[in-house]
Design an enzyme around this catalytic site. Structure first.
Site, short mmCIF file in Angstrom:
data_model
loop_
_atom_site.label_atom_id
_atom_site.label_comp_id
_atom_site.label_asym_id
_atom_site.label_seq_id
_atom_site.Cartn_x
_atom_site.Cartn_y
_atom_site.Cartn_z
CB ILE A 136 49.94 41.88 35.77
CG1 ILE A 136 48.60 41.48 35.13
CG2 ILE A 136 50.28 41.01 36.95
CD1 ILE A 136 48.66 40.12 34.40
CG ASP A 137 45.96 44.27 33.31
OD1 ASP A 137 46.58 43.25 32.99
OD2 ASP A 137 44.77 44.28 33.68
CD GLU A 232 43.75 39.79 28.45
OE1 GLU A 232 43.26 38.67 28.55
OE2 GLU A 232 44.00 40.51 29.43
O1 F6P Z 1 43.75 42.54 35.48
C1 F6P Z 1 44.63 41.46 35.47
C2 F6P Z 1 44.17 40.42 34.48
O2 F6P Z 1 45.04 39.33 34.56
C3 F6P Z 1 44.02 40.90 33.05
O3 F6P Z 1 45.25 40.99 32.38
C4 F6P Z 1 43.09 39.87 32.49
O4 F6P Z 1 42.35 40.41 31.42
C5 F6P Z 1 42.19 39.58 33.66
O5 F6P Z 1 42.88 39.97 34.82
C6 F6P Z 1 41.79 38.13 33.81
O6 F6P Z 1 40.87 38.06 34.84
P1 F6P Z 1 40.44 36.74 35.60
O7 F6P Z 1 41.58 36.31 36.46
O8 F6P Z 1 39.26 37.15 36.37
O9 F6P Z 1 40.15 35.72 34.54
#
Ligand code: F6P
Length: 359
Positions: A136-137, A232
């Site tokens: 998604i990033d 974030e």
């Molecule tokens: O890489 C996708 C993502 O949703 C990022 O946007 C976010 O920082 C991270 O994964 C969150 O990771 P997890 O699902 O391991 O908490």
């Protein structure tokens, strides 16, 4: 006989199944040989431990609109690749062994940056690997878009849209925290689509004074509310000037759940406004892929399948300037794609009056 393996690795997203469907349908339709399909469970873990399912056309029928991943996923950090598992299993040799044991002709890896680095390592070990740009990033280097990104924009935008009514009714400032890890693609796109007043992204370090100015200016202009979209990973100018390890220590010391709460507290302390926080979190990775994601995922799947059928391995499928292509894994692995602070989109957003907190 053509034997292919599939795995989904790292954070899930909406169009993983749509992509696998694209690969499998295309291979089955265009292969001159009989095809055997092996789906590894829970990302690289399945390849390490030989946990796989023999799959058929039927497993991939009806999954175009299904979010998540029918194979399951997990994170196998690249930096720990040469550290044995808790039970002593050596990851890379185990993956090579299982690939060879199944006599695979090709492994399709649907993953983000870390997973692509691991895919490149497997290529170096002599495996035939094709990577597909998932996240998604949208931070995968070498492609203009990743699958998952279009759907995430929609969800984040809907969240910003829905906050507007309450913000307006109560004359509030809302700080909405949007995912994106170290980059600002989703906050930038959703922020513009959702009509944010301020967008804070890691690529454009901000100063709180500028954010406060933007809120006050909006009030002077007659605005009843302000919407601050914060990535974030957003960072102040002071933090950006710090040494990496000092900044990491600072983040580790944060007592609030995430950055949006710190920003909200400071706005509340420095203005007489009521401030609230909204964090859509993992909803941004959830649910069905939108139409654009389904189309792009399908294109990625078809291109990856054709790459396999023509024997072109060691590449990642990419979109560049409107065209699908294959880029060498070693050229893209380990690099991040950042928002360009001088891009047209950022400049246009600024001309419109959106503050990025930098000036
Ligand atoms: O890489 C996708 C993502 O949703 C990022 O946007 C976010 O920082 C991270 O994964 C969150 O990771 P997890 O699902 O391991 O908490």
């Amino acid at each position: 006989m053509l034997r292919i393996g599939l795995l989904t690795s790292g954070g899930d997203c909406q169009a993983l199944n749509a992509t696998m469907r694209g690969i499998v349908k295309t291979v089955l339709r265009n292969s001159k040989e009989k095809v055997e399909i092996y789906g590894f469970e829970d990302g690289y873990q399945g390849l390490i431990y030989g946990r796989y399912r023999k799959m058929s056309w039927a497993d991939f029928s009806g999954v175009l609109i299904k979010g998540g991943t029918i194979l399951g996923t997990s994170r196998t950090p690249f930096k720990l690749l040469d550290t044995p598992e808790a039970d002593g299993v050596e990851k890379v040799p185990a993956m090579v062994k299982n690939y060879r044991k199944l006599d695979l002709d090709c492994l399709f890896v649907l993953g983000g940056n870390g997973s692509t680095k691991t895919a490149n390592r497997l290529r170096e070990e002599g495996l035939n690997v094709i990577a597909l740009p998932k996240t998604i990033d949208n931070d995968t280097y070498g492609t203009d878009m990743t699958f998952g990104f279009p759907s995430a924009i929609d969800i984040a935008t809907k969240c910003i849209d829905d906050i507007h009514t309450t913000a307006d009714s109560h004359r509030r400032v809302f700080v909405i925290e949007i995912m994106g890890h170290k980059v600002g693609w989703i906050p930038l796109y959703a922020g513009i689509a959702g009509g944010a007043d301020v967008i804070l992204i890691p690529e454009i370090p901000y100063e709180m004074d500028n954010v406060i100015d933007a809120i006050e200016q909006r009030e002077r202009d007659g605005g009843r509310f302000s919407i601050i979209v914060v990535a974030e990973g957003a960072i102040t100018k002071k933090e950006a000037a710090m040494k990496k390890k000092d900044y990491k220590r600072l983040v580790a010391q944060r007592v609030k759940p995430s950055i949006a709460y710190d920003i909200a507290e400071e706005i509340a302390a420095r203005t007489d406004r009521e401030v609230r926080v909204a964090v859509p979190g993992h909803t941004q990775r959830g649910g069905e892929p939108n139409a654009q994601d389904r189309i792009f995922a399908t294109q990625c799947g078809v291109e990856a399948a054709m790459s396999c059928l023509t024997g072109e391995y060691g590449c990642m499928i990419a979109l560049r300037n409107g065209h699908m292509m294959r880029v060498p894994l070693e050229e893209v692995a380990g690099k991040l794609k950042y928002v360009d602070p001088d891009s047209e989109l950022v400049r246009e957003a600024k001309m419109l009056g959106i503050s990025f907190g930098d000036e």
